[in-house]
Design a protein around this motif. Structure first.
Motif, PDB file in Angstrom:
ATOM      1  N   MET A   1      22.164 -11.652 -53.597  1.00 40.59           N
ATOM      2  CA  MET A   1      21.521 -11.781 -52.276  1.00 40.59           C
ATOM      3  C   MET A   1      20.518 -12.915 -52.275  1.00 40.59           C
ATOM      4  O   MET A   1      19.750 -13.077 -53.198  1.00 40.59           O
ATOM      5  CB  MET A   1      20.769 -10.486 -51.953  1.00 40.59           C
ATOM      6  CG  MET A   1      21.573  -9.488 -51.172  1.00 40.59           C
ATOM      7  SD  MET A   1      22.423 -10.249 -49.788  1.00 40.59           S
ATOM      8  CE  MET A   1      24.098  -9.997 -50.315  1.00 40.59           C
ATOM      9  N   ALA A   2      20.582 -13.645 -51.223  1.00 49.02           N
ATOM     10  CA  ALA A   2      19.709 -14.803 -51.155  1.00 49.02           C
ATOM     11  C   ALA A   2      18.233 -14.383 -51.074  1.00 49.02           C
ATOM     12  O   ALA A   2      17.368 -15.033 -51.625  1.00 49.02           O
ATOM     13  CB  ALA A   2      20.061 -15.649 -49.947  1.00 49.02           C
ATOM     14  N   ARG A   3      18.001 -13.298 -50.348  1.00 45.45           N
ATOM     15  CA  ARG A   3      16.629 -12.885 -50.113  1.00 45.45           C
ATOM     16  C   ARG A   3      15.972 -12.333 -51.374  1.00 45.45           C
ATOM     17  O   ARG A   3      14.784 -12.458 -51.588  1.00 45.45           O
ATOM     18  CB  ARG A   3      16.609 -11.834 -49.011  1.00 45.45           C
ATOM     19  CG  ARG A   3      15.276 -11.319 -48.640  1.00 45.45           C
ATOM     20  CD  ARG A   3      14.518 -12.337 -47.840  1.00 45.45           C
ATOM     21  NE  ARG A   3      15.118 -12.607 -46.551  1.00 45.45           N
ATOM     22  CZ  ARG A   3      15.226 -11.719 -45.598  1.00 45.45           C
ATOM     23  NH1 ARG A   3      14.835 -10.502 -45.769  1.00 45.45           N
ATOM     24  NH2 ARG A   3      15.754 -12.040 -44.469  1.00 45.45           N
ATOM     25  N   GLN A   4      16.782 -11.709 -52.199  1.00 45.20           N
ATOM     26  CA  GLN A   4      16.204 -11.044 -53.355  1.00 45.20           C
ATOM     27  C   GLN A   4      16.372 -11.903 -54.590  1.00 45.20           C
ATOM     28  O   GLN A   4      17.483 -12.155 -55.018  1.00 45.20           O
ATOM     29  CB  GLN A   4      16.895  -9.698 -53.567  1.00 45.20           C
ATOM     30  CG  GLN A   4      16.821  -8.809 -52.359  1.00 45.20           C
ATOM     31  CD  GLN A   4      17.443  -7.459 -52.608  1.00 45.20           C
ATOM     32  OE1 GLN A   4      18.201  -7.284 -53.537  1.00 45.20           O
ATOM     33  NE2 GLN A   4      17.107  -6.504 -51.785  1.00 45.20           N
ATOM     34  N   ALA A  84      12.424  -4.248 -51.362  1.00 44.33           N
ATOM     35  CA  ALA A  84      13.765  -4.685 -50.992  1.00 44.33           C
ATOM     36  C   ALA A  84      13.827  -6.186 -50.742  1.00 44.33           C
ATOM     37  O   ALA A  84      14.904  -6.750 -50.639  1.00 44.33           O
ATOM     38  CB  ALA A  84      14.232  -3.935 -49.753  1.00 44.33           C
ATOM     39  N   THR A  86      12.592  -7.677 -48.009  1.00 44.64           N
ATOM     40  CA  THR A  86      12.644  -8.043 -46.599  1.00 44.64           C
ATOM     41  C   THR A  86      11.245  -8.379 -46.082  1.00 44.64           C
ATOM     42  O   THR A  86      11.039  -8.530 -44.887  1.00 44.64           O
ATOM     43  CB  THR A  86      13.265  -6.939 -45.720  1.00 44.64           C
ATOM     44  OG1 THR A  86      12.418  -5.801 -45.745  1.00 44.64           O
ATOM     45  CG2 THR A  86      14.632  -6.555 -46.225  1.00 44.64           C
ATOM     46  N   ILE A  88       7.893 -10.855 -47.636  1.00 41.70           N
ATOM     47  CA  ILE A  88       7.491 -11.733 -48.735  1.00 41.70           C
ATOM     48  C   ILE A  88       5.999 -11.536 -48.970  1.00 41.70           C
ATOM     49  O   ILE A  88       5.214 -11.647 -48.033  1.00 41.70           O
ATOM     50  CB  ILE A  88       7.790 -13.211 -48.394  1.00 41.70           C
ATOM     51  CG1 ILE A  88       9.302 -13.384 -48.149  1.00 41.70           C
ATOM     52  CG2 ILE A  88       7.327 -14.131 -49.502  1.00 41.70           C
ATOM     53  CD1 ILE A  88       9.684 -14.708 -47.529  1.00 41.70           C
ATOM     54  N   VAL A 100      18.134  -4.344 -54.455  1.00 44.00           N
ATOM     55  CA  VAL A 100      17.504  -3.154 -53.895  1.00 44.00           C
ATOM     56  C   VAL A 100      18.008  -2.978 -52.468  1.00 44.00           C
ATOM     57  O   VAL A 100      17.966  -3.910 -51.668  1.00 44.00           O
ATOM     58  CB  VAL A 100      15.969  -3.279 -53.893  1.00 44.00           C
ATOM     59  CG1 VAL A 100      15.330  -2.039 -53.312  1.00 44.00           C
ATOM     60  CG2 VAL A 100      15.455  -3.541 -55.296  1.00 44.00           C
TER      61      VAL A 100
ATOM     62  N   LEU B 106      14.899  -7.275 -38.930  1.00 43.76           N
ATOM     63  CA  LEU B 106      14.196  -7.962 -39.999  1.00 43.76           C
ATOM     64  C   LEU B 106      13.716  -6.993 -41.073  1.00 43.76           C
ATOM     65  O   LEU B 106      13.464  -7.383 -42.193  1.00 43.76           O
ATOM     66  CB  LEU B 106      13.004  -8.744 -39.441  1.00 43.76           C
ATOM     67  CG  LEU B 106      13.363  -9.929 -38.560  1.00 43.76           C
ATOM     68  CD1 LEU B 106      12.104 -10.610 -38.071  1.00 43.76           C
ATOM     69  CD2 LEU B 106      14.216 -10.925 -39.320  1.00 43.76           C
ATOM     70  N   LEU B 110      19.491  -7.771 -45.316  1.00 41.93           N
ATOM     71  CA  LEU B 110      19.452  -8.488 -46.587  1.00 41.93           C
ATOM     72  C   LEU B 110      19.968  -9.915 -46.440  1.00 41.93           C
ATOM     73  O   LEU B 110      20.003 -10.662 -47.398  1.00 41.93           O
ATOM     74  CB  LEU B 110      20.290  -7.743 -47.628  1.00 41.93           C
ATOM     75  CG  LEU B 110      19.668  -6.457 -48.161  1.00 41.93           C
ATOM     76  CD1 LEU B 110      20.614  -5.752 -49.092  1.00 41.93           C
ATOM     77  CD2 LEU B 110      18.364  -6.763 -48.881  1.00 41.93           C
ATOM     78  N   SER B 263       7.705 -16.132 -44.214  1.00 44.10           N
ATOM     79  CA  SER B 263       7.039 -14.867 -44.549  1.00 44.10           C
ATOM     80  C   SER B 263       6.319 -14.309 -43.328  1.00 44.10           C
ATOM     81  O   SER B 263       6.253 -13.105 -43.127  1.00 44.10           O
ATOM     82  CB  SER B 263       6.084 -15.053 -45.721  1.00 44.10           C
ATOM     83  OG  SER B 263       4.915 -15.701 -45.302  1.00 44.10           O
TER      84      SER B 263
END
Lengths: 277, 269
Positions: A1-4, A84, A86, A88, A100, B106, B110, B263
């Motif tokens: 996952m890019a976000r994690q 998770a 979502t 930062i 996660v 949001l 993911l 963020s």
């Protein structure tokens, strides 16, 4: 996952290292006014925003089930979202060794204007499944969630219970190993709840890791190994589940005595809301 | 410029490829929702810009025919520019609402945050592509055929895509922090319509002002679309150059600003 950002070499499943999150001040806040100004004057609230969490450090090991306890607005959801990825962190860092899964407000992601089938693809997609994976899991999801009607009908008319069940089933179908759960460990009618609980307990024994925020921790007796209690933007206790529970009780009592906005009754005595997410 | 490029720029394009399946689903669903909402469905995608072209053509040739605007045939001239304008305006106003439409997403999505911006851009782009038959209709009515330079038309589509992507990132991120931006965008959009060479050609502007007008990134985009039909437009090539340079700048600025504000966007309002 890019976000994690994952670090497979990490020994623990999840590590919070001095995490802080600053929520900017809203222009208009409900019930603002004089009390608000007084609080700011007293230094409890800054003009630019407030730290919902600050300096939070904790390690979640593989296979642990951790309850995240606290009063309302104590930053439980924020902690889960940080876990998770979502959200930062403004300070510190969060590290994870594996993906996660955020089980946070999943029911709200559904679109009434889509059919049940489309919604399954939508939520599956949001949780990182690609359409082919969803297609494979589709029959099982429909069966487990107990959707009897035509799945090509619009979701708009479905009851809140059905939506909850559907969201929960899709989340479980992702095959995740670490869960960040906000009030939806078990959902639906009593019979479905029992099945949910059996399922998550089975997952737990097979090594899944849980981080669960809940208002009714007592309902899951024997499930949690540990409790993290949040208060005033920080961790006030991180240890045995029973100790966490006792501390939460104290916090609640102290809070009802000083804050008139908090309901007088013990939340655990209240019937659970139908749409809990 | 090279220093700024790596992180934000490359990711922005790669994201589209990596998440193409989910994006395809999101875009198709959005289109389907729009087309099933109205009785005439897809036809509106043609009728709306066609109607606007007819109105403008009537006003500027029949009512105010005194001064010669644009190039002939004027109806085709309008149609070629109105479609991309429609895309521009839909994309920009949609971008301002990106993170207000469903803030709950949001909390649990993911997918990269940029996906929601790309979705808005792609939906408006798909609508644009679906409305292209309007140009064919205009060609039929005016009995005009394009020259060989029409090959620049697809280039225009690609350039406009990056312009929209950059702008949408800029606006979506800004509107997530300052809600008032959505209102400002509406006013600016209206002004942009008259400041862009939709109703006129850049050659209609006094020579001294042309360079300033070319700062508008739409000048280059619309030029690429029109050059196939009116090869004389090539005289304005330097201005298109300036305009395309601004497009690149907008894209980089959008990437950087979005990256910086990500963020903050995730915190919602």
């Amino acid at each position: 996952m890019a976000r994690q950002r994952l670090d497979p070499r990490l020994a623990a499943k999840l590590v919070f290292d001095g995490v802080g999150i600053l929520i900017p001040k809203k222009k208009r806040r409900q019930g603002g006014g004089r009390r608000h100004r007084l609080r700011r004057f007293a230094g409890e609230q800054s003009r630019t925003g407030s730290w919902v969490l600050r300096g939070v450090s904790s390690r979640i090991e593989a296979g642990e089930s951790v309850a995240v306890l606290g009063l309302k607005n104590s930053g439980r959801t924020e902690l889960l979202r940080l876990a998770a990825g979502t959200l930062i962190p403004d300070e510190g860092s969060v590290m994870r060794s594996d993906q996660v899964l955020p089980m946070i407000g999943l029911g709200r992601a559904f679109d009434r204007g889509f059919t049940v089938r489309q919604n399954i693809y939508l939520l599956g997609g949001l949780l990182g499944m690609n359409p082919n994976e969803v297609e494979v899991a589709l029959p099982e999801i429909v069966e487990t969630a107990g959707i009897t009607s035509n799945i090509d009908k619009y979701l708009g008319g479905a009851s809140a219970l059905t939506r909850q069940k559907l969201a929960w089933t899709i989340a479980m179908a992702t095959g995740a190993n670490i869960f960040a759960v906000d009030e939806m460990l078990v959902v639906g009618d009593p019979e479905f709840r029992a099945r949910c609980f059996a399922h998550v307990q089975h997952l737990k024994t097979s090594g899944a890791t849980f981080l669960v925020a809940t208002d009714v921790p007592r309902k899951f007796d024997g499930f949690f190994d540990r409790a993290i209690v949040l208060h005033d933007g920080g961790v006030v206790a991180d240890g045995a589940f029973a100790d966490g529970l006792a501390l939460l009780r104290e916090l609640r009592l102290a809070n009802t005595a000083t804050d008139p906005t908090e309901p007088k009754t013990d939340p655990e005595a209240r019937p659970e809301p139908e749409e809990g997410f | 410029m090279r220093i700024l490029q790596p992180l934000a720029y490359r990711n922005g394009v790669r994201i589209i490829w990596e998440h193409r399946q989910v994006l395809r689903m999101l875009v198709l669903r959005d289109l389907q929702k729009q087309y099933t909402k109205f009785r005439l469905g897809y036809l509106w995608t043609l009728l709306e810009p066609l109607g606007m072209a007819v109105v403008l053509w009537f006003v500027f040739t029949e009512l105010l025919g005194g001064r010669k605007l644009g190039l002939q045939p004027y109806f085709l001239f309008l149609a070629v520019a109105i479609l991309p304008w429609w895309w521009f305006s839909k994309g920009v106003s949609g971008a301002a609402k990106t993170f207000r439409r469903n803030p709950a997403l949001l909390q649990m999505s993911l997918l990269p945050t940029k996906i929601w911006v790309i979705r808005v851009v792609l939906v408006s782009m798909a609508e644009y592509l679906l409305s292209l038959p309007v140009i064919l209709i205009a060609m039929l009515i005016t009995r005009t055929l394009p020259g060989p330079l029409i090959v620049l038309f697809p280039v225009g589509v690609i350039v406009q895509f990056f312009l929209m992507y950059g702008l949408a990132m800029l606006i979506a991120a800004g509107a997530a922090v300052i809600p008032d931006l959505a209102r400002i965008v509406r006013i600016v959009l209206r002004a942009t319509f008259y400041l862009s060479p939709v109703l006129y050609s850049i050659a209609n502007i006094p020579a001294g002002a042309q360079v300033i007008a070319a700062i508008n990134p739409l000048v280059g985009v619309l030029g690429l679309y029109r050059i196939g039909f009116w090869p004389t437009e090539i005289e304005s090539l330097p201005h298109y150059g300036i305009s395309l340079g601004v497009t690149v700048a907008v894209f980089i600025a959008g990437s950087v600003v979005f990256h910086r504000l990500e963020s903050r966007i995730l915190k919602g309002n």
